[in-house]
Design an enzyme around this catalytic site. Structure first.
Site, PDB file in Angstrom:
ATOM      1  N   TRP A  25       0.786  -1.220   0.000  1.00 46.60           N
ATOM      2  CA  TRP A  25       0.000   0.000   0.000  1.00 46.60           C
ATOM      3  C   TRP A  25       0.824   1.279   0.000  1.00 46.60           C
ATOM      4  CZ3 TRP A  25      -4.118  -1.667  -1.779  1.00 46.60           C
ATOM      5  CH2 TRP A  25      -4.822  -2.741  -1.258  1.00 46.60           C
ATOM      6  N   HIS A  30      -1.167   2.538   4.170  1.00 44.45           N
ATOM      7  CA  HIS A  30      -1.085   2.066   5.550  1.00 44.45           C
ATOM      8  C   HIS A  30      -1.662   3.081   6.528  1.00 44.45           C
ATOM      9  CE1 HIS A  30       0.843  -1.822   5.412  1.00 44.45           C
ATOM     10  NE2 HIS A  30       1.685  -1.377   4.505  1.00 44.45           N
ATOM     11  N   ASP A  69       7.789  -0.919   8.071  1.00 48.92           N
ATOM     12  CA  ASP A  69       8.526  -0.740   6.819  1.00 48.92           C
ATOM     13  C   ASP A  69       9.763   0.131   7.011  1.00 48.92           C
ATOM     14  OD1 ASP A  69       7.216  -2.331   5.002  1.00 48.92           O
ATOM     15  OD2 ASP A  69       5.934  -0.742   4.217  1.00 48.92           O
ATOM     16  N   ARG A  72      14.026  -1.199   8.334  1.00 41.56           N
ATOM     17  CA  ARG A  72      15.260  -1.496   7.601  1.00 41.56           C
ATOM     18  C   ARG A  72      16.271  -0.369   7.689  1.00 41.56           C
ATOM     19  NH1 ARG A  72      12.456  -3.470   2.262  1.00 41.56           N
ATOM     20  NH2 ARG A  72      10.832  -2.209   3.197  1.00 41.56           N
ATOM     21  N   HIS A  86       5.944 -10.059   6.261  1.00 41.40           N
ATOM     22  CA  HIS A  86       5.020  -9.148   5.584  1.00 41.40           C
ATOM     23  C   HIS A  86       4.145  -9.831   4.537  1.00 41.40           C
ATOM     24  CE1 HIS A  86       6.955  -5.201   6.885  1.00 41.40           C
ATOM     25  NE2 HIS A  86       7.894  -6.086   7.218  1.00 41.40           N
ATOM     26  N   HIS A 139       0.587  -2.701  10.912  1.00 41.18           N
ATOM     27  CA  HIS A 139       1.182  -2.801   9.581  1.00 41.18           C
ATOM     28  C   HIS A 139       0.829  -4.121   8.903  1.00 41.18           C
ATOM     29  CE1 HIS A 139       4.067  -1.428   6.558  1.00 41.18           C
ATOM     30  NE2 HIS A 139       4.314  -2.717   6.389  1.00 41.18           N
ATOM     31  N   ASP A 143      -0.830  -5.196   5.373  1.00 39.88           N
ATOM     32  CA  ASP A 143      -0.113  -6.009   4.391  1.00 39.88           C
ATOM     33  C   ASP A 143      -0.949  -7.182   3.885  1.00 39.88           C
ATOM     34  OD1 ASP A 143       2.231  -4.545   4.357  1.00 39.88           O
ATOM     35  OD2 ASP A 143       3.319  -5.869   5.713  1.00 39.88           O
ATOM     36  N   HIS A 149       0.402  -9.504  -1.590  1.00 39.26           N
ATOM     37  CA  HIS A 149       1.118 -10.047  -0.442  1.00 39.26           C
ATOM     38  C   HIS A 149       0.646 -11.452  -0.085  1.00 39.26           C
ATOM     39  CE1 HIS A 149       3.723  -6.807   1.389  1.00 39.26           C
ATOM     40  NE2 HIS A 149       3.291  -6.306   0.247  1.00 39.26           N
ATOM     41  N   HIS A 173       3.555  -5.172  -8.494  1.00 40.58           N
ATOM     42  CA  HIS A 173       3.494  -4.994  -7.047  1.00 40.58           C
ATOM     43  C   HIS A 173       3.475  -3.511  -6.684  1.00 40.58           C
ATOM     44  CE1 HIS A 173       4.055  -6.847  -2.998  1.00 40.58           C
ATOM     45  NE2 HIS A 173       4.372  -5.598  -2.716  1.00 40.58           N
ATOM     46  N   ASP A 177       0.796  -1.301  -4.711  1.00 43.17           N
ATOM     47  CA  ASP A 177       1.230  -0.636  -3.478  1.00 43.17           C
ATOM     48  C   ASP A 177       0.707   0.787  -3.400  1.00 43.17           C
ATOM     49  OD1 ASP A 177       2.653  -2.704  -2.390  1.00 43.17           O
ATOM     50  OD2 ASP A 177       4.618  -1.910  -2.899  1.00 43.17           O
TER      51      ASP A 177
END
Length: 263
Positions: A25, A30, A69, A72, A86, A139, A143, A149, A173, A177
């Site tokens: 998304w 989100h 998200d 990372r 996810h 989250h 997802d 997903h 994808h 998103d």
């Protein structure tokens, strides 16, 4: 080995290769799920959410919806460990979830939701652990409602399907998103008004496997995975309402889960 494409011995090395599938998304989507859920919380759930999120820059479900998200960059270790949480790959098997086949070592979104819910529900756990579980849940429920997903392992949830929408190159994808939503050119408040005007979604309970299976069935609809790379507004007009419905359903599912967990 299941369809989580890589064995444990090389999974860490290939985290970067897997990372595109960890987004669903985009930030706007989100946040919308968080907003929708926040407005449907029971008084008890709303109070506990506020207590657990006190001290956050934006102590709302929308405000922490993209935390998982952002790991990372903010916490690479946890980001790597949680990367497989996810998504789940179901489309090769007719959208029927089997944990031993589809979720090796519990590393998929279905089992991640179950684990994080158990932590959030356990009031003997430290508040920090429960707050982190809440962030993951907000989250991951978003997802699991993004169809890709729960799609095909063979094309990495649409990441390997190259498309061109109105002259702009992308992949399927990424289109789902955020780019489908972007075509509407609406602000966040306008999107909320639009989504809230949709019919109330059917109650789908609190079982994440059922949510994943429903998302997967969208992937298998004719035309969702386009037969050609070049797409036009006909694809947008057909599939953006489906994306909107999935967002609306995600907000309802998240509220239902939190209300049941924090009662």
């Amino acid at each position: 080995m299941t369809r989580f494409f890589f064995s444990a011995c090389i999974a860490a090395t290939l985290t970067v290769a897997l990372s595109p599938q960890a987004h669903a998304w985009g930030p706007l989507g989100h946040r919308l799920v968080g907003h929708l859920a926040q407005s449907q919380l029971s008084p008890k759930a709303r109070a506990e959410v506020a207590r657990l999120l006190q001290g956050e820059a934006d102590p709302t479900l929308a405000g922490i919806a993209n935390w998982a998200d952002e790991l990372r960059g903010n916490d690479p270790g946890l980001g790597r460990r949680s990367s497989p949480w996810h998504y789940v790959n179901l489309a090769e098997d007719g959208c029927r979830y089997e944990a031993t086949r589809d979720c090796e070592r519990g590393d998929c979104v279905v089992e991640a939701i179950r684990r994080q819910r158990a932590i959030l529900a356990d009031r003997t756990k430290p508040d920090a652990a429960r707050a982190q579980a809440l962030k993951f849940l907000v989250h991951f429920v978003g997802d699991v409602h993004q169809p890709l997903h729960a799609g095909h392992a063979a094309n990495r949830g649409g990441n390997d399907i190259q498309i061109n929408l109105d002259g702009k190159g992308s992949n399927l994808h990424r289109l789902w998103d955020s780019e489908l939503l972007a075509t509407a050119q609406l602000s966040e408040p306008e999107w909320l008004k639009r989504l809230r005007a949709l019919p109330s979604p059917r109650d789908t309970g609190t079982e994440p496997a059922r949510w994943a299976e429903a998302s997967c069935r969208v992937v298998l609809r004719e035309g969702m995975v386009p037969p050609r790379a070049k797409l036009g507004q006909d694809y947008v007009l057909r599939w953006r309402p489906v994306a909107e419905d999935r967002l609306r359903s995600a907000g309802h599912a998240l509220a239902t889960l939190l209300n049941d967990t924090l009662k």
